[in-house]
Design a protein around this motif. Structure first.
Motif, PDB file in Angstrom:
ATOM      1  N   ALA A  81       1.777  10.827  -0.543  1.00 37.10           N
ATOM      2  CA  ALA A  81       0.919  10.653   0.627  1.00 37.10           C
ATOM      3  C   ALA A  81       1.505   9.580   1.524  1.00 37.10           C
ATOM      4  CB  ALA A  81      -0.506  10.293   0.215  1.00 37.10           C
ATOM      5  N   GLU A  82       1.240   9.713   2.826  1.00 38.74           N
ATOM      6  CA  GLU A  82       1.656   8.729   3.827  1.00 38.74           C
ATOM      7  C   GLU A  82       0.442   8.386   4.680  1.00 38.74           C
ATOM      8  OE1 GLU A  82       4.924  10.166   6.063  1.00 38.74           O
ATOM      9  OE2 GLU A  82       6.263  10.403   4.337  1.00 38.74           O
ATOM     10  N   LEU A  83       0.166   7.072   4.833  1.00 35.18           N
ATOM     11  CA  LEU A  83      -0.990   6.596   5.580  1.00 35.18           C
ATOM     12  C   LEU A  83      -0.558   5.558   6.602  1.00 35.18           C
ATOM     13  CD1 LEU A  83      -3.645   6.041   2.747  1.00 35.18           C
ATOM     14  CD2 LEU A  83      -3.564   7.929   4.365  1.00 35.18           C
ATOM     15  N   ALA A  84      -1.236   5.551   7.743  1.00 38.52           N
ATOM     16  CA  ALA A  84      -1.073   4.518   8.756  1.00 38.52           C
ATOM     17  C   ALA A  84      -2.463   3.997   9.100  1.00 38.52           C
ATOM     18  CB  ALA A  84      -0.372   5.058   9.998  1.00 38.52           C
ATOM     19  N   VAL A  85      -2.696   2.708   8.865  1.00 39.81           N
ATOM     20  CA  VAL A  85      -4.017   2.104   9.038  1.00 39.81           C
ATOM     21  C   VAL A  85      -3.877   0.864   9.913  1.00 39.81           C
ATOM     22  CG1 VAL A  85      -6.018   1.106   7.869  1.00 39.81           C
ATOM     23  CG2 VAL A  85      -4.731   2.956   6.778  1.00 39.81           C
ATOM     24  N   GLU A  86      -4.801   0.713  10.851  1.00 39.20           N
ATOM     25  CA  GLU A  86      -4.837  -0.473  11.711  1.00 39.20           C
ATOM     26  C   GLU A  86      -5.902  -1.433  11.187  1.00 39.20           C
ATOM     27  OE1 GLU A  86      -4.459  -0.418  16.293  1.00 39.20           O
ATOM     28  OE2 GLU A  86      -6.606  -0.699  15.920  1.00 39.20           O
ATOM     29  N   VAL A  87      -5.508  -2.686  10.944  1.00 40.50           N
ATOM     30  CA  VAL A  87      -6.397  -3.696  10.384  1.00 40.50           C
ATOM     31  C   VAL A  87      -6.341  -4.947  11.252  1.00 40.50           C
ATOM     32  CG1 VAL A  87      -6.203  -2.843   8.012  1.00 40.50           C
ATOM     33  CG2 VAL A  87      -4.565  -4.513   8.856  1.00 40.50           C
ATOM     34  N   GLY A  88      -7.386  -5.783  11.111  1.00 38.82           N
ATOM     35  CA  GLY A  88      -7.420  -7.014  11.882  1.00 38.82           C
ATOM     36  C   GLY A  88      -6.438  -8.053  11.384  1.00 38.82           C
ATOM     37  N   ASP A  89      -6.292  -8.178  10.083  1.00 47.01           N
ATOM     38  CA  ASP A  89      -5.380  -9.144   9.465  1.00 47.01           C
ATOM     39  C   ASP A  89      -4.558  -8.402   8.418  1.00 47.01           C
ATOM     40  OD1 ASP A  89      -4.057 -11.226   8.263  1.00 47.01           O
ATOM     41  OD2 ASP A  89      -5.794 -12.554   8.187  1.00 47.01           O
ATOM     42  N   ALA A  90      -3.288  -8.159   8.716  1.00 48.05           N
ATOM     43  CA  ALA A  90      -2.449  -7.370   7.818  1.00 48.05           C
ATOM     44  C   ALA A  90      -2.208  -8.086   6.493  1.00 48.05           C
ATOM     45  CB  ALA A  90      -1.113  -7.046   8.492  1.00 48.05           C
ATOM     46  N   ALA A  91      -2.017  -9.406   6.534  1.00 50.90           N
ATOM     47  CA  ALA A  91      -1.747 -10.146   5.298  1.00 50.90           C
ATOM     48  C   ALA A  91      -2.942 -10.095   4.352  1.00 50.90           C
ATOM     49  CB  ALA A  91      -1.390 -11.594   5.630  1.00 50.90           C
ATOM     50  N   ARG A  92      -4.138 -10.285   4.886  1.00 48.69           N
ATOM     51  CA  ARG A  92      -5.334 -10.243   4.034  1.00 48.69           C
ATOM     52  C   ARG A  92      -5.578  -8.833   3.503  1.00 48.69           C
ATOM     53  NH1 ARG A  92     -10.642 -12.719   6.641  1.00 48.69           N
ATOM     54  NH2 ARG A  92      -9.218 -14.518   6.577  1.00 48.69           N
ATOM     55  N   ALA A  93      -5.405  -7.832   4.352  1.00 50.19           N
ATOM     56  CA  ALA A  93      -5.600  -6.450   3.903  1.00 50.19           C
ATOM     57  C   ALA A  93      -4.583  -6.075   2.836  1.00 50.19           C
ATOM     58  CB  ALA A  93      -5.496  -5.500   5.095  1.00 50.19           C
ATOM     59  N   LEU A  94      -3.351  -6.545   2.968  1.00 50.46           N
ATOM     60  CA  LEU A  94      -2.326  -6.236   1.977  1.00 50.46           C
ATOM     61  C   LEU A  94      -2.646  -6.868   0.627  1.00 50.46           C
ATOM     62  CD1 LEU A  94       0.387  -4.922   1.378  1.00 50.46           C
ATOM     63  CD2 LEU A  94       1.513  -6.981   2.215  1.00 50.46           C
TER      64      LEU A  94
END
Length: 311
Positions: A81-94
């Motif tokens: 699977a391949e996903l592209a997600v937009e988040v407010g804070d990439a470091a915290r989401a990761l």
């Protein structure tokens, strides 16, 4: 005597050819089998038939490919699977995604993070998760932010797995037969030939085992490629064209500094011309003008002295 043992030798060669690992193995092994045919012909016909029966039964004894017609093989699927997600804070989401994946029994296989436009962060991670947790992890990742794109793929490789398992079992039996022939060989030339054949078949077996391990890894662990990105920062419509006090102060200071620089440049350019004109002016001001003034004063005094005498 030779005529009596010829059927036994022919039976041994035929059994080895029929129980081999396909046409390619039969062609390469025919030389080795014929090289020891004379040695094996010393055994009587019942013993040769027993060896052939044992060799033919080798692939059916043990292993994942046993009983091909008795039970249906399990389904083996490679899921990606391949996903592209937009988040407010990439470091915290990761960090949250890494914790969720590890909790599901998976791990992060690859990670790449870069800063874009000086203020935005983009991260790309490759996740490996167990097949039974694939759907739940995929749903968790899709809901971690604003979903931009999603692509999932499932490829059935059951035929490949079954084929590799069967070839591994057959190749193992082929290696065992060559080793048995080596144990019974007495001539040095036969031993050398069989050693070369054993090395070749062992290399093919290791290649098949590596392919089976790769298929097992890809069918037990699903692969998810996730790209996290932060939104672009946009200016508010009401703030466009309305600079603040600090912006105006900075702009005025820049204008003043620019004007001073231009004035200094103009002064430096005019200075050579001013210096060239100042020298003649100094000569006229301090030499020529005083002399003319004295001459004028003398002439005026002489005129005034002659005037009363003439009257």
């Amino acid at each position: 005597m030779r005529a009596r043992h010829r059927p036994a030798a022919a039976l041994l060669v035929a059994s080895l050819a029929l129980a081999g690992c396909g046409a390619s193995d039969d062609e390469s092994a025919s030389t080795a089998d014929r090289s020891v045919a004379g040695e094996a012909s010393k055994a009587d016909a019942p013993g040769a038939a027993a060896d052939a029966a044992a060799g033919a039964a080798g692939p059916k004894a043990g292993g994942p490919g046993d009983g091909g017609g008795q039970r249906l093989p399990a389904t083996h699927v490679i899921r990606t699977a391949e996903l592209a997600v937009e988040v407010g804070d990439a470091a915290r989401a990761l960090a949250g995604i890494r914790t969720a994946v590890e909790g599901a029994g998976g791990h992060v296989a690859d990670e790449s993070t870069e800063r874009v436009d000086g203020d935005r962060v983009e991260s790309t991670v490759v996740l490996r998760v167990p097949q039974d947790r694939y759907a739940s992890v995929l749903a968790r990742l899709s809901g971690s932010g604003k979903l931009l794109s999603r692509k999932a793929d499932a490829k059935d490789v059951t035929d490949q797995v079954v084929d590799v398992e069967s070839r591994v079992a057959t190749q193992r039996a082929s290696v065992a037969r060559v080793r048995a022939l080596m144990d019974r060989a007495t001539k040095l030339s036969d031993v050398v030939t069989l050693e070369g054949e054993l090395s070749r078949r062992q290399a093919e077996l290791e290649s098949l085992l590596a392919r089976r391990a790769s298929l097992e890894d890809r069918t037990t662990m699903a692969t998810i490629t996730l790209r996290l990105s932060e939104p672009e920062k946009r200016e508010r419509p009401g703030e466009e064209g309305a600079p603040g006090f600090l912006d105006a102060l900075a702009g005025g200071w820049d204008a003043l500094a620019s004007t001073a620089r231009w004035a200094a440049a103009v002064a430096a350019a005019v200075f050579p011309f001013g210096a060239a004109l100042a020298l003649p002016y100094a000569v006229w001001r301090w030499l020529v003008r005083p002399m003319r003034a004295r001459r004028t004063a003398r002439g005026s005094g002489a005129s005034s002295a002659q005037g009363p005498g003439q009257d």
